[in-house]
Design an enzyme around this catalytic site. Structure first.
Site, short mmCIF file in Angstrom:
data_model
loop_
_atom_site.label_atom_id
_atom_site.label_comp_id
_atom_site.label_asym_id
_atom_site.label_seq_id
_atom_site.Cartn_x
_atom_site.Cartn_y
_atom_site.Cartn_z
N LYS A 76 -8.88 5.27 -19.51
CA LYS A 76 -9.20 5.96 -20.70
C LYS A 76 -8.05 5.94 -21.81
O LYS A 76 -7.68 4.49 -21.93
CB LYS A 76 -9.70 7.23 -20.46
CG LYS A 76 -10.92 7.50 -19.51
CD LYS A 76 -12.06 6.77 -19.75
CE LYS A 76 -13.03 6.58 -18.41
NZ LYS A 76 -13.38 7.90 -17.73
N ARG A 126 0.95 -1.25 0.17
CA ARG A 126 0.12 0.00 0.07
C ARG A 126 0.90 1.25 -0.15
O ARG A 126 0.54 2.18 -0.76
CB ARG A 126 -0.80 0.27 1.33
CG ARG A 126 -1.67 1.57 1.21
CD ARG A 126 -3.13 1.11 1.92
NE ARG A 126 -3.01 0.42 3.17
CZ ARG A 126 -2.46 0.69 4.39
NH1 ARG A 126 -2.17 1.99 4.61
NH2 ARG A 126 -2.40 -0.06 5.37
N ASP A 135 -8.27 18.25 -15.04
CA ASP A 135 -8.55 16.85 -15.52
C ASP A 135 -7.79 16.62 -17.05
O ASP A 135 -8.80 17.33 -17.92
CB ASP A 135 -10.13 16.41 -15.42
CG ASP A 135 -10.04 15.05 -15.58
OD1 ASP A 135 -9.75 14.43 -16.39
OD2 ASP A 135 -11.31 14.43 -15.11
N TYR A 145 -17.04 15.48 -16.15
CA TYR A 145 -17.47 14.33 -15.77
C TYR A 145 -18.63 13.98 -14.72
O TYR A 145 -18.64 14.69 -13.75
CB TYR A 145 -16.30 13.40 -15.57
CG TYR A 145 -16.55 11.77 -15.34
CD1 TYR A 145 -16.80 11.09 -16.43
CD2 TYR A 145 -16.35 11.40 -13.92
CE1 TYR A 145 -17.03 9.65 -16.03
CE2 TYR A 145 -16.66 9.94 -13.92
CZ TYR A 145 -16.90 9.17 -14.86
OH TYR A 145 -17.18 7.92 -15.04
C1 LIG Z 1 -13.86 8.32 -16.67
C2 LIG Z 1 -13.62 9.84 -16.25
C3 LIG Z 1 -13.21 9.84 -14.87
C4 LIG Z 1 -13.47 8.94 -13.84
O1 LIG Z 1 -12.62 8.00 -13.86
P1 LIG Z 1 -12.58 6.46 -13.36
O2 LIG Z 1 -11.24 5.84 -13.95
O3 LIG Z 1 -13.72 5.74 -14.17
O4 LIG Z 1 -12.80 6.49 -12.11
C5 LIG Z 1 -12.84 11.25 -14.41
N1 LIG Z 1 -12.72 12.35 -15.40
C6 LIG Z 1 -12.97 11.98 -16.53
C7 LIG Z 1 -12.92 13.15 -17.72
C8 LIG Z 1 -13.35 10.92 -17.21
O5 LIG Z 1 -13.76 10.50 -18.51
#
Ligand SMILES: *Cc1c(COP(=O)(O)O)cnc(C)c1O
Length: 383
Positions: A201, A52, A176, A104
């Site tokens: 992603k 961890r 982000d 998101y």
């Molecule tokens: C999918 C997504 C998230 C969340 O990510 P997870 O891996 O599903 O927890 C946050 N921001 C954006 C822009 C996303 O496309």
């Protein structure tokens, strides 16, 4: 890439931070499936105690992503939401945070429902309008969180302008960067304090792993995030770190092909008589085209569009053969999503309608399939 680095982006993506394993010569960085690590004596540690806290494979993923984003350190989390949650812990009760209004759905819910209970206030505004950002700042504003391009309307926010405002007022700026990836956009170089990713992603890129990252150059922020990572425990597992590293090796070539396909599809959609509007930052009539061009080196593979009649929505979601109707984005497979009931289900209906996230809006995450197959698939249901 920042001028301090010796090699270019593509080379680091392929080699990773340590270029395989020094002791065995393994080209692929090894997967260390060990929960704990042996000590040779009192106060003697190999640098690894318990997974961890530190794990060599996760460390390799963190160091590699830090290099790609040109940051001092990256922290790997179990998913994007875990990375964002660690960032929220930089704030405390009574603080106020400003967020992009079309972002998101999960990030909306995190502030609107989870942290509002702990008295962290959130304002959701159109951050592509810098005056609206200035007007929204209060004496207790401690953070600004943006997505650019935003989800799903592809609004573009000026990262440098936001970072400058934040610096002057002692506010933490968080970007982000999931949609454009460090291959096309590096917010830390533009002055942002933290970059977050859903590594699920494009970084992973194959729809086979969930991952999240937070990257920074600021030692104080890194120390706090590191403390949150080990204290709350939502770390990226060794196996997921390994999958993520494998995905990252092809990030640049995937993004090149994805973008090439996306430009062709966006232009094709624009000419289709049953499509009312196309939202893609690579179209030079897009509202944020100039700002995006200034601050990034590409447009990525996310396209939203509005159809003229609801019957096409039904058709698109049920009858495509090459493109799959599924949530998520950023993989090699082209996916079609219906934000109104899927990615943005968490958002109250009145807010969605105000933003234009309604029954006519469709979102595509373009993959690397053959372009003619993709266009013919869309043609089969849109004409
Ligand atoms: C999918 C997504 C998230 C969340 O990510 P997870 O891996 O599903 O927890 C946050 N921001 C954006 C822009 C996303 O496309």
């Amino acid at each position: 890439m920042g001028n301090k680095l010796r090699y270019s982006f593509e080379t680091y993506a392929v080699s990773g931070a340590r270029k395989g394993d020094k002791s065995t010569g393994a080209i692929s960085y090894p997967l260390y499936l060990s929960a704990t690590f042996k000590h040779n004596g009192l106060n003697e540690s190999t640098g690894y105690d318990y997974s961890r806290l530190q794990n060599p494979t996760r460390e390799e993923a963190e160091k590699t992503i830090a290099l790609l984003e040109n940051g001092k350190e990256a922290l790997a989390f179990s998913c994007g939401m875990a990375a964002l949650t660690a960032c929220v812990h930089l704030f405390k009760s009574g603080d106020h945070v400003i967020l992009s209004e079309d972002l998101y759905g999960g990030t909306f819910r995190l502030f609107d429902e989870v942290y509002s209970v702990y008295n962290i206030e959130a304002s959701f505004i159109d951050t592509s309008d810098i005056n609206k950002v200035k007007d929204a700042i209060r004496s207790n504003t401690r953070g600004i969180i943006i997505e650019t391009p935003s989800n799903p309307l592809m609004r573009v926010t000026d990262i440098k302008a936001i970072s400058d405002i934040c610096k002057a007022k002692n506010i933490i700026s968080i970007v982000d960067n999931t949609f454009l990836t460090p291959y096309y956009q590096r917010p830390l170089e533009l002055g942002a304090d933290i970059v977050v990713h859903s590594g699920t992603k494009y970084l992973g890129g194959h729809n086979d792993v969930l991952a999240g990252f937070a990257i920074s150059n600021n030692e104080e922020i890194i120390e706090k995030l590191r403390f949150m990572q080990k204290s709350t425990g939502a770390i990226l597992s060794p196996f997921d770190s390994w999958l993520l590293l494998r995905g990252v090796k092809t990030l640049h070539i995937r993004m090149d092909r994805i973008q090439e396909n996306a430009i062709k599809i966006a232009k094709w959609l624009e000419c289709n008589k049953n499509v009312e509007k196309v939202y893609y930052v690579g179209l030079n009539n897009h509202k944020g085209y100039e700002v995006n061009k200034e601050q990034s080196s590409g447009f990525g593979g996310m396209i939203s569009f509005r159809v003229k009649d609801k019957k096409y929505v039904e058709n698109l979601l049920s009858n495509l053969k090459v493109i799959s109707f599924a949530e998520s984005l950023g993989g090699v497979e082209t996916l079609i999503t219906y934000p109104f009931t899927q990615t943005h289900s968490e958002m109250p209906e009145e807010i969605k309608r105000k933003l234009g996230i309604d029954e006519y809006l469709i979102r595509l995450s373009i993959g690397i399939e053959n372009i003619d197959d993709l266009i013919n698939d869309l043609k089969s249901v849109l004409e």
